[in-house]
Design a protein around this motif. Structure first.
Motif, PDB file in Angstrom:
ATOM      1  N   MET A   1      25.130  46.570  49.572  1.00  0.00           N
ATOM      2  CA  MET A   1      24.958  46.362  48.197  1.00  0.00           C
ATOM      3  C   MET A   1      25.893  46.520  47.150  1.00  0.00           C
ATOM      4  N   VAL A   2      26.826  47.575  47.418  1.00  0.00           N
ATOM      5  CA  VAL A   2      28.107  47.806  46.554  1.00  0.00           C
ATOM      6  C   VAL A   2      28.771  46.403  46.444  1.00  0.00           C
ATOM      7  N   ILE A   3      29.026  45.940  47.503  1.00  0.00           N
ATOM      8  CA  ILE A   3      30.219  44.708  47.759  1.00  0.00           C
ATOM      9  C   ILE A   3      29.313  43.432  47.122  1.00  0.00           C
ATOM     10  N   LEU A   4      28.217  43.327  47.393  1.00  0.00           N
ATOM     11  CA  LEU A   4      27.198  42.272  46.861  1.00  0.00           C
ATOM     12  C   LEU A   4      27.345  42.457  45.313  1.00  0.00           C
ATOM     13  N   LEU A   5      26.639  43.485  44.755  1.00  0.00           N
ATOM     14  CA  LEU A   5      26.744  43.711  43.263  1.00  0.00           C
ATOM     15  C   LEU A   5      27.968  43.535  42.659  1.00  0.00           C
ATOM     16  N   ALA A   6      28.903  44.010  43.143  1.00  0.00           N
ATOM     17  CA  ALA A   6      30.490  44.101  42.500  1.00  0.00           C
ATOM     18  C   ALA A   6      30.832  42.514  42.580  1.00  0.00           C
ATOM     19  N   ALA A   7      30.558  41.886  43.575  1.00  0.00           N
ATOM     20  CA  ALA A   7      31.155  40.421  43.541  1.00  0.00           C
ATOM     21  C   ALA A   7      30.194  39.580  42.595  1.00  0.00           C
ATOM     22  N   VAL A   8      29.016  39.753  42.610  1.00  0.00           N
ATOM     23  CA  VAL A   8      28.042  38.977  41.830  1.00  0.00           C
ATOM     24  C   VAL A   8      28.262  39.408  40.109  1.00  0.00           C
ATOM     25  N   LEU A   9      28.513  40.907  40.045  1.00  0.00           N
ATOM     26  CA  LEU A   9      28.551  41.060  38.694  1.00  0.00           C
ATOM     27  C   LEU A   9      30.111  40.596  37.962  1.00  0.00           C
ATOM     28  N   GLY A  10      31.120  40.912  39.014  1.00  0.00           N
ATOM     29  CA  GLY A  10      32.034  40.555  38.498  1.00  0.00           C
ATOM     30  C   GLY A  10      32.498  39.077  38.243  1.00  0.00           C
ATOM     31  N   THR A  11      31.769  38.070  38.668  1.00  0.00           N
ATOM     32  CA  THR A  11      31.694  36.774  38.281  1.00  0.00           C
ATOM     33  C   THR A  11      30.849  36.619  37.034  1.00  0.00           C
ATOM     34  N   GLY A  12      29.868  37.202  36.908  1.00  0.00           N
ATOM     35  CA  GLY A  12      29.039  36.803  35.757  1.00  0.00           C
ATOM     36  C   GLY A  12      29.281  37.648  34.465  1.00  0.00           C
ATOM     37  N   LEU A  13      30.214  38.662  34.474  1.00  0.00           N
ATOM     38  CA  LEU A  13      30.537  39.350  33.435  1.00  0.00           C
ATOM     39  C   LEU A  13      31.965  38.814  32.723  1.00  0.00           C
ATOM     40  N   GLU A  14      32.721  37.829  33.096  1.00  0.00           N
ATOM     41  CA  GLU A  14      33.713  37.440  32.941  1.00  0.00           C
ATOM     42  C   GLU A  14      33.616  36.795  31.493  1.00  0.00           C
ATOM     43  N   ALA A  15      32.595  35.923  31.474  1.00  0.00           N
ATOM     44  CA  ALA A  15      32.161  35.370  30.074  1.00  0.00           C
ATOM     45  C   ALA A  15      31.540  36.305  29.291  1.00  0.00           C
ATOM     46  N   VAL A  16      31.136  37.389  29.608  1.00  0.00           N
ATOM     47  CA  VAL A  16      30.331  38.328  28.616  1.00  0.00           C
ATOM     48  C   VAL A  16      31.428  39.167  27.835  1.00  0.00           C
ATOM     49  N   ILE A  17      32.482  39.651  28.602  1.00  0.00           N
ATOM     50  CA  ILE A  17      33.399  40.344  28.057  1.00  0.00           C
ATOM     51  C   ILE A  17      34.651  39.846  27.312  1.00  0.00           C
ATOM     52  N   ALA A  18      34.664  38.387  27.563  1.00  0.00           N
ATOM     53  CA  ALA A  18      35.689  37.571  26.720  1.00  0.00           C
ATOM     54  C   ALA A  18      35.916  37.885  25.473  1.00  0.00           C
TER      55      ALA A  18
ATOM     56  N   LYS B   1      40.330  43.982  28.687  1.00  0.00           N
ATOM     57  CA  LYS B   1      41.216  44.486  29.189  1.00  0.00           C
ATOM     58  C   LYS B   1      40.963  45.165  30.595  1.00  0.00           C
ATOM     59  N   LEU B   2      39.977  45.949  30.500  1.00  0.00           N
ATOM     60  CA  LEU B   2      39.643  46.430  31.695  1.00  0.00           C
ATOM     61  C   LEU B   2      39.116  45.785  32.879  1.00  0.00           C
ATOM     62  N   GLY B   3      38.597  44.493  32.462  1.00  0.00           N
ATOM     63  CA  GLY B   3      38.405  43.447  33.507  1.00  0.00           C
ATOM     64  C   GLY B   3      36.935  43.431  33.889  1.00  0.00           C
ATOM     65  N   ALA B   4      36.547  42.371  34.538  1.00  0.00           N
ATOM     66  CA  ALA B   4      35.163  42.253  34.785  1.00  0.00           C
ATOM     67  C   ALA B   4      35.037  43.043  36.186  1.00  0.00           C
ATOM     68  N   ASN B   5      35.730  43.168  37.166  1.00  0.00           N
ATOM     69  CA  ASN B   5      35.786  43.929  38.068  1.00  0.00           C
ATOM     70  C   ASN B   5      35.433  45.401  37.913  1.00  0.00           C
ATOM     71  N   MET B   6      36.167  46.067  36.895  1.00  0.00           N
ATOM     72  CA  MET B   6      36.042  47.358  36.598  1.00  0.00           C
ATOM     73  C   MET B   6      34.696  47.591  36.023  1.00  0.00           C
ATOM     74  N   ILE B   7      34.407  46.616  35.197  1.00  0.00           N
ATOM     75  CA  ILE B   7      33.053  47.022  34.508  1.00  0.00           C
ATOM     76  C   ILE B   7      32.074  46.936  35.355  1.00  0.00           C
ATOM     77  N   SER B   8      32.034  45.824  36.499  1.00  0.00           N
ATOM     78  CA  SER B   8      31.034  45.828  37.308  1.00  0.00           C
ATOM     79  C   SER B   8      31.002  47.120  38.376  1.00  0.00           C
ATOM     80  N   LEU B   9      32.015  47.607  38.409  1.00  0.00           N
ATOM     81  CA  LEU B   9      32.293  48.828  39.356  1.00  0.00           C
ATOM     82  C   LEU B   9      31.131  49.887  38.748  1.00  0.00           C
ATOM     83  N   PHE B  10      31.403  50.159  37.210  1.00  0.00           N
ATOM     84  CA  PHE B  10      30.602  51.193  36.561  1.00  0.00           C
ATOM     85  C   PHE B  10      29.360  50.686  36.514  1.00  0.00           C
ATOM     86  N   VAL B  11      28.764  49.510  36.587  1.00  0.00           N
ATOM     87  CA  VAL B  11      27.501  48.894  36.636  1.00  0.00           C
ATOM     88  C   VAL B  11      26.979  49.299  37.980  1.00  0.00           C
TER      89      VAL B  11
END
Length: 354
Positions: free
Chosen positions: A187-204, A210-220
């Motif tokens: 679940m950690v790998i799945l959520l990190a992969a899905v959220l990392g892709t979807g958050l790129e447009a949100v945090i742009a 600067k933190l990056g989508a992967n880091m934000i997805s990790l906290f989520v």
């Protein structure tokens, strides 16, 4: 009539008593230094040599990760040997520890002092020591802030479930059971992969870019999955505390549930909160390193201990020390935090000191 000599009087006959001497007073009055639960816990913690040494190691590593980059002459993302308008100097790539590039050797021959590359350089010509230091800083920061997120959510859900009981407790605990039944790492790998892709447009264009989508997805991911253990522990504490006399008195006086939780129940569960948080930090660091190793952690060129170990796999036969160094740092941090957490549990858990 003197009441001391009156027969059949209910008054005490003072003549049968003698005043205590000063020596007897000193013997009877035992002076004891005032203390608190926290002070007693700290004293017990300091007596645990393993936990004390582990705490010192954690402090030294943390201070090193904060202070060293302030005066280190190399940056974690600076590629040495690249000068605008000149060809790339390939001699800076893959330097062994304490080796120098061709330009640096020329400067040394000219009498200049050149700061050594303690751990050498990587394939891109970046100083490896400062990258390890920055990777340690990132891993510690992720572990600390992820633990705060887990603490906030776990404390909220556990206290509400324990105090309210009934259907509220039933619903929250069934959610906890569902999350516990899920395969953790999958679940950690799945959520990190899905959220990392979807958050790129949100945090742009935001401060989080600067933190990056992967880091934000990790906290989520931590906010969604890792609060269940702490919530169960806090719920168990509150279930045993809410029937105490002082809680019943607060209810009888008309105190609101929020006031009772914040003023009575949570402060009396603080030992469980401290221990759970301390043991959550190494878990968060290991998860971040694991995801960074798989490429789901921090974004390049920002290093992490996990991403450094992953990059080192490409040259493991020739530069095996690049894999060993971040692995040792991860092991040292996680081991020290676990031992310190065990020491906190032994010192602050009332059941172990009763």
């Amino acid at each position: 009539m003197d009441i001391n000599k009156k027969k059949f009087s209910l008054h005490t006959d003072l003549s049968v008593f003698e005043p205590a001497t000063e020596a007897e007073k000193e013997y009877m009055v035992q002076m004891r230094e005032s203390t608190t639960f926290f002070k007693d816990g700290v004293k017990r913690l300091l007596k645990n040599k393993v936990a004390t040494v582990s705490f010192i190691v954690i402090v030294l590593i943390t201070l090193s990760a904060i202070i060293i980059p302030m005066f280190w002459p190399y940056s974690y993302d600076a590629q040495l040997g690249i000068t605008p308008g000149k060809p790339v100097d390939a001699s800076y790539a893959n330097l062994s520890p304490f080796e120098y590039g061709e330009t640096e050797l020329e400067r040394i021959e000219a009498g200049e002092k050149v700061f050594p590359h303690i751990f050498g350089t990587d394939a891109a010509g970046r100083d490896y020591f400062i990258r390890v230091v920055y990777g340690t800083r990132i891993s510690l920061a992720v572990g600390f802030f992820a633990s705060l997120i887990v603490l906030a959510i776990g404390m909220l859900m556990g206290s509400v479930a324990g105090y309210c009981g009934g259907k509220v407790d039933l619903v929250i605990m069934r959610i906890v059971d569902v999350i516990y039944s899920l395969p953790d790492m999958l679940m950690v790998i799945l959520l990190a992969a899905v959220l990392g892709t979807g958050l790129e447009a949100v945090i742009a264009g935001t401060v989080f870019e600067k933190l990056g989508a992967n880091m934000i997805s990790l906290f989520v991911v931590f906010a969604l999955l890792y609060w269940v253990s702490m919530s169960r522990q806090i719920r168990g504490q509150i279930l045993s505390l809410k029937e105490q006399e002082y809680v019943l008195a607060a209810r009888a006086s008309g105190a609101k549930g929020f006031w009772i939780i914040t003023k009575h129940l949570i402060p009396n569960s603080i030992s469980v909160v401290i221990i759970s948080t301390a043991l959550q930090i190494p878990n968060a660091i290991f998860t971040e390193s694991f995801l960074s190793f798989l490429g789901l952690g921090v974004n390049a060129p920002m290093p992490s201990l996990g991403s450094l170990a992953s990059d080192a796999l490409n040259g493991i036969s020739s530069y095996s020390y690049r894999l060993v160094i971040p692995a040792i740092v991860i092991s040292l941090i996680v081991l020290s935090l676990n031992l310190f957490g065990d020491g906190l549990r032994d010192a602050f858990d009332p059941k172990l000191n009763s």
